[in-house]
Scaffold this active site. Sequence first.
Site, short mmCIF file in Angstrom:
data_model
loop_
_atom_site.label_atom_id
_atom_site.label_comp_id
_atom_site.label_asym_id
_atom_site.label_seq_id
_atom_site.Cartn_x
_atom_site.Cartn_y
_atom_site.Cartn_z
N ASP A 44 9.18 9.35 -1.02
CA ASP A 44 8.06 9.25 -0.08
C ASP A 44 8.35 8.28 1.05
O ASP A 44 9.09 7.30 0.89
CB ASP A 44 6.82 8.72 -0.81
CG ASP A 44 6.10 9.79 -1.60
OD1 ASP A 44 6.65 10.89 -1.78
OD2 ASP A 44 4.97 9.51 -2.05
N HIS A 189 10.62 5.71 -3.30
CA HIS A 189 10.45 5.52 -1.85
C HIS A 189 11.79 5.08 -1.26
O HIS A 189 12.33 4.06 -1.69
CB HIS A 189 9.40 4.44 -1.56
CG HIS A 189 8.04 4.73 -2.11
ND1 HIS A 189 7.72 4.54 -3.43
CD2 HIS A 189 6.92 5.19 -1.50
CE1 HIS A 189 6.44 4.88 -3.62
NE2 HIS A 189 5.93 5.27 -2.47
#
Length: 232
Positions: A44, A189
Amino acid sequence: MSGCTGADTTAPSAVRARPATDVQAARFGTVDCREAKCIALTFDAGPSEHSARLLDILKDKQVPATFFLLGERHIEKYPELVRRMADEGHEVASHTWDHKILTKLRPEEIREELERPNEEIERLTGRRPTLMRPPQGRTDDTVHAICRELGLSEVLWSVTAKDYATTDSALITRRVLAQSSRDGIILLHDIYDGTVPAVPGIIDALKERGYVFVTVPQLLAPGKAEPGEVYR
C-alpha cells in the site's frame, strides 16, 4: 494506517467456487489456487523511494505482487515506477488519491478520491484499475455503492505486520510468518524503511513452507472480483 472495518467480506475460496468466463491467464505462469497453496503479497501507499528496490527483489525472486497506489505525492512523483510495476506483470490498483478516510467524505468527494488515481494509472499503464483498497480498511455501504458504479472491487487483508509502527525488519518478518495461511492477503507498505528489507526473508520462508505467490486476481481465479463487493 491501522484499521479494517467489520464489513461483510468474501473469502478467496468462495470466489473461486464461482468461475468467471473472462478471467485472463496469469502473467507469471498459470497457477490454480484451487490446488496450489496460494498467498498474495500486497503493498500500500507507494510508489516511493523504496519501490525500485522492491521491484528488483520481486523480479529476482519471480514473485508477483499487487500494488495499491496513492495518487498525490506518489503516482505523480514516480510515474516511471507505476509503468514498471505494470510492465513487470504486477497488479496495479488504487489506494485512493490522498488517503482520506472514505467513510468521512461526501459521495462526490469519495468519487474524486477514487476516480483521480484510476485516471492516472490508466494514462500511465493503459489499463484502468479494477481493485481498490480503502484507507485504513474503512468502508461502508456508500463506499460500496460508489465502487460498484466505478467498476471497483474492495480488497482488505488477512495478514498485517503493522510495519507503519516499526522499522524492525526482523519483527516485520516474524509477524507476517506468524499470521500467514493459505489464501492469505498480506498487507505491507513500501513507504517505510523497515519493510522492503524484510521482503526477501518473507518470500524465502513462505516458499519453504510450500506457498505460491500470486496477485489478488490470480488468488480469486477462476472466479473474479465483482464491483462493489469486499474481499479478504
